[in-house]
Scaffold this active site. Structure first.
Site, mmCIF file in Angstrom:
data_model
loop_
_atom_site.group_PDB
_atom_site.id
_atom_site.type_symbol
_atom_site.label_atom_id
_atom_site.label_comp_id
_atom_site.label_asym_id
_atom_site.label_seq_id
_atom_site.Cartn_x
_atom_site.Cartn_y
_atom_site.Cartn_z
ATOM 1 N N GLY A 183 -0.985 -1.885 6.548
ATOM 2 C CA GLY A 183 -0.936 -3.080 7.383
ATOM 3 C C GLY A 183 -2.226 -3.854 7.267
ATOM 4 O O GLY A 183 -2.986 -3.667 6.311
ATOM 5 N N ASP B 295 -8.794 -0.676 5.397
ATOM 6 C CA ASP B 295 -8.719 0.555 6.189
ATOM 7 C C ASP B 295 -8.342 1.778 5.347
ATOM 8 O O ASP B 295 -8.634 2.911 5.728
ATOM 9 C CB ASP B 295 -7.680 0.404 7.301
ATOM 10 C CG ASP B 295 -6.290 0.137 6.716
ATOM 11 O OD1 ASP B 295 -6.170 -0.758 5.841
ATOM 12 O OD2 ASP B 295 -5.334 0.811 7.112
ATOM 13 N N THR C 53 0.854 -1.197 0.000
ATOM 14 C CA THR C 53 0.000 0.000 0.000
ATOM 15 C C THR C 53 0.885 1.241 0.000
ATOM 16 O O THR C 53 1.972 1.221 0.558
ATOM 17 C CB THR C 53 -0.853 -0.018 1.291
ATOM 18 O OG1 THR C 53 -1.771 -1.089 1.192
ATOM 19 C CG2 THR C 53 -1.605 1.289 1.497
#
Ligand code: ASP
Length: 343
Positions: free
Chosen positions: A259, A238, A207
């Protein structure tokens, strides 16, 4: 007062004014994902390719700030460089869903106004971070998803691309390995949830994100991702969730996370870090360390964040083996790093 003294004084004043403005701090930090990244597993060529691309993104963002551009412009510029690279799990290098497609998530937040924009599960958007910004600036909404987000893009003149644009051999191989592992676990009648949780961090890495401080003293944060390899279609992580993967408020800090998304959502990671700065008066380094290495680590969540505040302080903690990252400010030269302490 003598005439010469007076003119000297005036001269000093005049020349110190533009200097003052130039002294205002600017800063940027970027990440390209956290996970099981180890030096011994990486060839020198690959390491160099990552470092060069991180450096390019950092320079692009910093250049925008130097020229007086806004922190939002710098965030989009830096993130877009990483979206365009197949090395990172965003845009071109996006991972595959379990059924072999790509679904991208992104978000952006303006620390000056606390305006935010996000897109989730888009399949035909070349630069999700740019669309997230469009949602923020050109719609009354914060988050648009899937086809609705794509229709919005089209209505605003943003062209759509084929989902195949995000295909890559390396990510496809990762999907095959992840599928094999999941299928084997299922055959053994194990809990699917446990199996997904145990997928090595390597399967969901890459990411990208940026946080920046501009000459006007405003901060911003942005994040873009392909999510997790072999995720169920429709799964949203998220990265597009304001407060979890992205957050910015001039009064506290700007955060972009990477993460295991489910944990970052449940622990409201980005907002929690800034809340500690705002309500408890903690430094960004302390607040970020507490959330990543205590709260999140204890819960079993893996990942990291990049954080900065309006004074230009930067922190980049992670509880994984490594995190692709870089930072530069008017106080600190450009630095790019990949591995943990013993780099
Ligand atoms: N946070 C991303 C997600 O869960 C993945 C990552 O950062 O590696 O979708």
């Amino acid at each position: 007062m003598k005439r010469t003294t007076l003119s000297l004084l005036l001269l000093t004043l005049v020349f110190s004014l533009p200097l003052r403005a130039a002294e205002r701090p600017i800063a940027i930090a970027i990440h390209g994902g956290a996970g099981t990244i180890e030096k011994r597993r990486m060839t020198p060529e690959r390491e160099k390719a990552y470092r060069d691309k991180l450096r390019e993104a950092l320079d692009r963002g910093y250049g925008v700030l130097e020229e007086g551009g806004s922190s939002l412009d710098a965030v989009v510029a830096a993130v877009n460089v990483l979206e365009d690279s197949p090395l990172f799990n965003a845009g071109r290098g996006a991972v595959y869903t379990y059924d072999g497609h790509h679904e991208l998530d992104a978000s952006i937040m303006d620390g000056r106004t606390r305006q935010a924009g996000a897109v989730a599960g888009v399949k035909r958007i070349e630069s999700p971070i740019k669309l997230a910004r469009m949602v923020m600036e050109n719609s009354p909404f914060v988050m648009l998803s899937g086809e609705g987000a794509e229709a919005f893009a089209r209505s605003r003149g943003m062209g759509l691309v084929d989902n195949k644009l995000f295909d890559s051999e390396q990510r496809y191989q990762q999907l095959q390995r992840a599928r094999e592992k999941l299928e084997k676990e299922q055959k053994q009648d194990r809990d699917y949830r446990a199996a997904v949780e145990e997928l090595p961090q390597a399967y969901r890495m890459g990411t990208v994100g940026a946080v920046a401080l501009d000459k006007q003293g405003n901060i911003a944060a942005g994040t873009s991702t392909g999510g997790m390899t072999a995720k169920r279609y429709g799964r949203i992580g998220d990265s597009p969730v304001i407060g979890a993967g992205t957050f910015a408020d001039n009064r506290s800090c700007a955060v972009s996370a990477t993460g295991h998304g489910e944990y970052f959502i449940r622990y409201n990671v980005a907002a929690d870090i800034c809340a500690r700065v705002f309500y408890q008066g903690k430094t960004v380094a302390r607040a970020a360390d507490e959330v990543i290495n205590k709260v999140l680590a204890r819960a079993g969540g893996t990942g990291g964040v990049i954080v900065l505040n309006a004074a230009g302080d930067i922190a980049m903690p992670f509880n994984t083996k490594g995190m692709y990252r870089g930072s530069r400010s008017s106080r600190q030269p450009a630095e790019v790093a990949i591995f943990g302490d013993k780099e």
